[in-house]
Write a protein that holds these residues in place. Structure first.
Motif, PDB file in Angstrom:
ATOM      1  N   PHE A 259      26.549  24.202  -4.560  1.00 52.93           N
ATOM      2  CA  PHE A 259      25.615  23.497  -3.693  1.00 52.93           C
ATOM      3  C   PHE A 259      26.210  23.338  -2.301  1.00 52.93           C
ATOM      4  CE2 PHE A 259      24.097  19.680  -1.604  1.00 52.93           C
ATOM      5  CZ  PHE A 259      22.725  19.887  -1.620  1.00 52.93           C
ATOM      6  N   GLN A 260      27.502  23.074  -2.238  1.00 48.74           N
ATOM      7  CA  GLN A 260      28.176  22.884  -0.954  1.00 48.74           C
ATOM      8  C   GLN A 260      28.039  24.131  -0.076  1.00 48.74           C
ATOM      9  OE1 GLN A 260      32.330  21.952  -1.408  1.00 48.74           O
ATOM     10  NE2 GLN A 260      32.390  20.738   0.458  1.00 48.74           N
ATOM     11  N   GLU A 261      28.220  25.313  -0.666  1.00 49.44           N
ATOM     12  CA  GLU A 261      28.089  26.556   0.088  1.00 49.44           C
ATOM     13  C   GLU A 261      26.633  26.809   0.490  1.00 49.44           C
ATOM     14  OE1 GLU A 261      29.813  29.666  -2.213  1.00 49.44           O
ATOM     15  OE2 GLU A 261      31.842  28.821  -2.136  1.00 49.44           O
ATOM     16  N   SER A 262      25.696  26.466  -0.390  1.00 49.00           N
ATOM     17  CA  SER A 262      24.279  26.629  -0.060  1.00 49.00           C
ATOM     18  C   SER A 262      23.901  25.751   1.128  1.00 49.00           C
ATOM     19  CB  SER A 262      23.409  26.274  -1.269  1.00 49.00           C
ATOM     20  OG  SER A 262      23.640  27.153  -2.341  1.00 49.00           O
ATOM     21  N   ALA A 263      24.407  24.509   1.133  1.00 46.03           N
ATOM     22  CA  ALA A 263      24.111  23.594   2.239  1.00 46.03           C
ATOM     23  C   ALA A 263      24.739  24.076   3.542  1.00 46.03           C
ATOM     24  CB  ALA A 263      24.600  22.190   1.898  1.00 46.03           C
ATOM     25  N   ALA A 264      25.952  24.614   3.460  1.00 50.40           N
ATOM     26  CA  ALA A 264      26.614  25.121   4.659  1.00 50.40           C
ATOM     27  C   ALA A 264      25.877  26.337   5.223  1.00 50.40           C
ATOM     28  CB  ALA A 264      28.061  25.490   4.336  1.00 50.40           C
ATOM     29  N   LEU A 265      25.286  27.131   4.345  1.00 48.56           N
ATOM     30  CA  LEU A 265      24.621  28.356   4.771  1.00 48.56           C
ATOM     31  C   LEU A 265      23.208  28.101   5.278  1.00 48.56           C
ATOM     32  CD1 LEU A 265      25.040  31.447   4.880  1.00 48.56           C
ATOM     33  CD2 LEU A 265      24.085  31.565   2.568  1.00 48.56           C
ATOM     34  N   HIS A 266      22.478  27.215   4.614  1.00 51.15           N
ATOM     35  CA  HIS A 266      21.055  27.038   4.918  1.00 51.15           C
ATOM     36  C   HIS A 266      20.692  25.672   5.460  1.00 51.15           C
ATOM     37  CE1 HIS A 266      20.379  30.834   2.953  1.00 51.15           C
ATOM     38  NE2 HIS A 266      20.841  30.390   1.800  1.00 51.15           N
ATOM     39  N   GLY A 267      21.626  24.728   5.443  1.00 51.62           N
ATOM     40  CA  GLY A 267      21.313  23.371   5.847  1.00 51.62           C
ATOM     41  C   GLY A 267      21.065  22.482   4.640  1.00 51.62           C
ATOM     42  N   MET A 268      21.368  21.214   4.781  1.00 50.73           N
ATOM     43  CA  MET A 268      21.272  20.279   3.675  1.00 50.73           C
ATOM     44  C   MET A 268      19.847  20.169   3.139  1.00 50.73           C
ATOM     45  SD  MET A 268      22.898  18.229   1.663  1.00 50.73           S
ATOM     46  CE  MET A 268      24.453  17.805   2.481  1.00 50.73           C
TER      47      MET A 268
ATOM     48  N   ARG B 102      34.864  17.906  -4.208  1.00 49.52           N
ATOM     49  CA  ARG B 102      34.035  17.969  -2.998  1.00 49.52           C
ATOM     50  C   ARG B 102      32.645  18.506  -3.324  1.00 49.52           C
ATOM     51  NH1 ARG B 102      39.034  19.661  -0.632  1.00 49.52           N
ATOM     52  NH2 ARG B 102      38.438  21.859  -0.723  1.00 49.52           N
ATOM     53  N   GLU B 103      32.568  19.435  -4.246  1.00 49.01           N
ATOM     54  CA  GLU B 103      31.269  19.948  -4.672  1.00 49.01           C
ATOM     55  C   GLU B 103      30.427  18.819  -5.283  1.00 49.01           C
ATOM     56  OE1 GLU B 103      28.063  22.450  -5.944  1.00 49.01           O
ATOM     57  OE2 GLU B 103      29.626  22.721  -4.433  1.00 49.01           O
ATOM     58  N   TYR B 104      31.060  18.015  -6.135  1.00 46.45           N
ATOM     59  CA  TYR B 104      30.334  16.893  -6.730  1.00 46.45           C
ATOM     60  C   TYR B 104      29.889  15.900  -5.663  1.00 46.45           C
ATOM     61  CZ  TYR B 104      29.546  12.384  -8.902  1.00 46.45           C
ATOM     62  OH  TYR B 104      29.003  11.167  -9.255  1.00 46.45           O
ATOM     63  N   GLN B 105      30.765  15.610  -4.700  1.00 49.39           N
ATOM     64  CA  GLN B 105      30.430  14.663  -3.648  1.00 49.39           C
ATOM     65  C   GLN B 105      29.250  15.163  -2.817  1.00 49.39           C
ATOM     66  OE1 GLN B 105      31.872  11.710  -3.563  1.00 49.39           O
ATOM     67  NE2 GLN B 105      30.535  11.023  -1.891  1.00 49.39           N
ATOM     68  N   ALA B 106      29.223  16.472  -2.538  1.00 45.80           N
ATOM     69  CA  ALA B 106      28.119  17.047  -1.762  1.00 45.80           C
ATOM     70  C   ALA B 106      26.810  16.907  -2.525  1.00 45.80           C
ATOM     71  CB  ALA B 106      28.406  18.514  -1.448  1.00 45.80           C
ATOM     72  N   ARG B 107      26.865  17.147  -3.834  1.00 43.22           N
ATOM     73  CA  ARG B 107      25.644  16.997  -4.638  1.00 43.22           C
ATOM     74  C   ARG B 107      25.193  15.534  -4.658  1.00 43.22           C
ATOM     75  NH1 ARG B 107      25.962  20.970  -9.912  1.00 43.22           N
ATOM     76  NH2 ARG B 107      27.011  22.745  -8.924  1.00 43.22           N
TER      77      ARG B 107
ATOM     78  N   ASP C  66       7.711  26.059  -0.355  1.00 39.78           N
ATOM     79  CA  ASP C  66       7.681  27.264  -1.182  1.00 39.78           C
ATOM     80  C   ASP C  66       8.331  28.446  -0.466  1.00 39.78           C
ATOM     81  OD1 ASP C  66       6.432  25.896  -3.187  1.00 39.78           O
ATOM     82  OD2 ASP C  66       4.567  27.040  -3.148  1.00 39.78           O
ATOM     83  N   ASP C  67       8.166  28.504   0.869  1.00 40.51           N
ATOM     84  CA  ASP C  67       8.717  29.619   1.633  1.00 40.51           C
ATOM     85  C   ASP C  67      10.248  29.632   1.624  1.00 40.51           C
ATOM     86  OD1 ASP C  67       8.299  27.176   3.192  1.00 40.51           O
ATOM     87  OD2 ASP C  67       9.204  28.296   4.843  1.00 40.51           O
ATOM     88  N   LEU C  68      10.871  28.502   1.301  1.00 42.96           N
ATOM     89  CA  LEU C  68      12.339  28.451   1.297  1.00 42.96           C
ATOM     90  C   LEU C  68      12.948  29.275   0.178  1.00 42.96           C
ATOM     91  CD1 LEU C  68      12.877  24.635   2.030  1.00 42.96           C
ATOM     92  CD2 LEU C  68      12.869  26.548   3.643  1.00 42.96           C
ATOM     93  N   TYR C  69      12.153  29.631  -0.816  1.00 42.20           N
ATOM     94  CA  TYR C  69      12.652  30.470  -1.904  1.00 42.20           C
ATOM     95  C   TYR C  69      12.510  31.960  -1.587  1.00 42.20           C
ATOM     96  CZ  TYR C  69      12.603  26.226  -4.728  1.00 42.20           C
ATOM     97  OH  TYR C  69      12.832  24.960  -5.209  1.00 42.20           O
ATOM     98  N   GLY C  70      11.842  32.309  -0.498  1.00 41.06           N
ATOM     99  CA  GLY C  70      11.483  33.679  -0.221  1.00 41.06           C
ATOM    100  C   GLY C  70      12.474  34.455   0.610  1.00 41.06           C
ATOM    101  N   PHE C  71      12.028  35.612   1.082  1.00 40.68           N
ATOM    102  CA  PHE C  71      12.899  36.542   1.801  1.00 40.68           C
ATOM    103  C   PHE C  71      13.344  35.998   3.153  1.00 40.68           C
ATOM    104  CE2 PHE C  71      10.875  39.318  -1.264  1.00 40.68           C
ATOM    105  CZ  PHE C  71      11.890  40.188  -1.615  1.00 40.68           C
ATOM    106  N   ALA C  72      12.566  35.122   3.770  1.00 40.52           N
ATOM    107  CA  ALA C  72      12.946  34.586   5.076  1.00 40.52           C
ATOM    108  C   ALA C  72      14.269  33.844   5.013  1.00 40.52           C
ATOM    109  CB  ALA C  72      11.849  33.673   5.597  1.00 40.52           C
ATOM    110  N   ARG C  73      14.630  33.355   3.841  1.00 40.89           N
ATOM    111  CA  ARG C  73      15.879  32.622   3.691  1.00 40.89           C
ATOM    112  C   ARG C  73      17.107  33.534   3.764  1.00 40.89           C
ATOM    113  NH1 ARG C  73      15.893  31.502  -1.554  1.00 40.89           N
ATOM    114  NH2 ARG C  73      17.762  32.723  -1.989  1.00 40.89           N
ATOM    115  N   VAL C  74      16.943  34.788   3.364  1.00 43.87           N
ATOM    116  CA  VAL C  74      18.124  35.646   3.199  1.00 43.87           C
ATOM    117  C   VAL C  74      18.112  36.893   4.074  1.00 43.87           C
ATOM    118  CG1 VAL C  74      18.605  34.872   0.860  1.00 43.87           C
ATOM    119  CG2 VAL C  74      17.057  36.801   1.208  1.00 43.87           C
ATOM    120  N   LEU C  75      16.954  37.271   4.629  1.00 44.51           N
ATOM    121  CA  LEU C  75      16.878  38.513   5.411  1.00 44.51           C
ATOM    122  C   LEU C  75      16.560  38.238   6.866  1.00 44.51           C
ATOM    123  CD1 LEU C  75      14.883  40.791   2.936  1.00 44.51           C
ATOM    124  CD2 LEU C  75      17.340  40.412   3.077  1.00 44.51           C
TER     125      LEU C  75
END
Length: 405
Positions: A81-90, A141-146, A396-405
């Protein structure tokens, strides 16, 4: 040691359904490419919403990567989760992770509504590390971020971790979840879809997909299906979508299932209430099976050519068994009885990609979900149904291609 998936091998062959091959011209509202857990979950959800559905499975329903999976209905992703938040925002990370939790809870309820019997039973997941103090601090730290994001999880102290898992360590993260038989779940969802009017076809590999202004045409060797939309729920992308393949990296993992653990061994491996995932690179996943066996997976690597893969299975399974005994030395005398390999496809950020793509009209995708557990299948079904009906909700759009491409 049988070189076949445990869940497929232990299901009576006399009870396996036999769906026909697709033939001639077929018209429907939605055609689903892939008859695994995700494809059948989509079929059941669409059919329950009175959408006419056709499912095209290249081989046999549920007998591919679904039967090769671990069968966990997790309420979190197999990711940081910590890496996901760093990459895409909390905010984005929180929405995506909480969405999977809601979908996993709803999946269990939907399976009961559909009358699917797949051995669904509680089995939480515990995330642990045995890689030293630095890894232990990263896990904290991962637990704390969650916790700060409101993503549900519990920290296990050293004492609780030992009692829960039989493993010594600085602590671990526990998340709620369930275990199930993924093959039985897939067959149950396929039947639920068929009972509600869906047409399911086996041995019908897709050869060509052509989207037009008003419809999409999906062709097999013997059939042509015309629909309003096509759902791509297969692991490997068809040739017509090869432009997307470079974004999804295949990964081949090995699985073993042990013989039945003797009572003396069972007393030395903790409570056996929770699945275990470690921070090793590549990681290992352990699931306790209802018949006092252990399912253990790991050793992920780029896929090998098929002839080489067959030769490597026995040595890779033996290596995996050795790694299992480093976790639980008491298991060292228990032989493996099943071994197989599975391939999943990782997206650029390691999370599922679900939704439409602007360059592929009338296509809806559910990709990169393999390693994250059965809950992603129902998450995809809900998201894609809303997309098809033109009723998406915020996020719903956060699960789509706009998040990664």
């Amino acid at each position: 040691m049988r070189p076949v998936p445990y869940f497929l091998d232990t299901f009576p062959t006399s009870r396996r359904p036999d769906y026909p091959r697709a033939a001639k011209e077929i018209e429907t509202q939605v055609v689903i490419v892939g008859g695994g857990l995700t494809g059948c979950a989509c079929a059941a959800a669409f059919a329950a919403a009175d959408v006419r559905v056709v499912v095209l499975e290249a081989n046999r329903v549920g007998a591919g990567e679904t039967s090769r999976s671990a069968g966990l209905l997790r309420q979190d992703f197999d990711a940081s989760f910590q890496e996901s938040a760093a990459l895409h925002g909390m905010g984005t990370a929180r929405h995506i992770w909480q969405g999977l939790r809601r979908a996993s809870l709803d999946f269990a309820a939907a399976a009961r509504r559909f009358g699917v019997r797949a051995g669904l039973a509680p089995q939480d997941a515990v995330y642990v590390t045995r890689d030293g103090n630095d890894a232990g601090r990263r896990l904290q730290r991962e637990y704390q971020a969650r916790r700060e994001a409101g993503v549900e999880s519990t920290w296990l102290s050293e004492r609780t971790l030992l009692a829960e898992t039989g493993l010594a360590g600085a602590g671990g993260i526990r998340t709620k979840g369930d275990a199930l038989d993924p093959y039985r779940m897939c067959l149950g969802l396929a039947k639920a879809a068929a009972d509600r009017g869906a047409s399911v076809y086996e041995r019908s590999p897709v050869r060509k997909i052509r989207a037009g202004r008003k419809s999409v045409r999906v062709e097999t060797v013997a059939a042509s299906v015309t629909a309003e939309a096509v759902v791509i729920a297969s692991g490997a992308l068809p040739d017509d979508l090869r432009a997307l393949r470079r974004h999804f990296r295949p990964r081949q993992s090995c699985f073993v299932v042990t013989g039945t653990l003797p009572a003396a061994v069972r007393r030395q491996v903790g409570s056996r209430r929770s699945a275990i995932r470690d921070t090793h690179d590549p990681p290992h996943l352990l699931r306790w099976l209802p018949d006092d066996r252990v399912l253990f997976s790991g050793a992920a690597q780029p896929p090998s050519p098929m002839p080489q893969r067959n030769r490597q299975l026995v040595p890779r399974a033996n290596e995996l068994m050795y790694e299992l005994t480093t976790l639980f030395p008491a298991i060292s005398g228990v032989p493996p009885e099943w071994a197989w390999e599975a391939i999943d496809y990782c997206s650029p950020d390691g999370l599922p990609v679900v939704g439409p793509h602007r360059n592929f009209p009338r296509h809806l995708f559910a990709l990169g979900q393999g390693r994250h557990g059965a809950g992603v299948a129902w998450l995809a079904a809900r998201l894609l149904l809303r997309a098809y009906l033109g009723e998406p909700v915020k996020g719903d759009d956060l699960y789509g291609f706009a998040r990664v491409l």
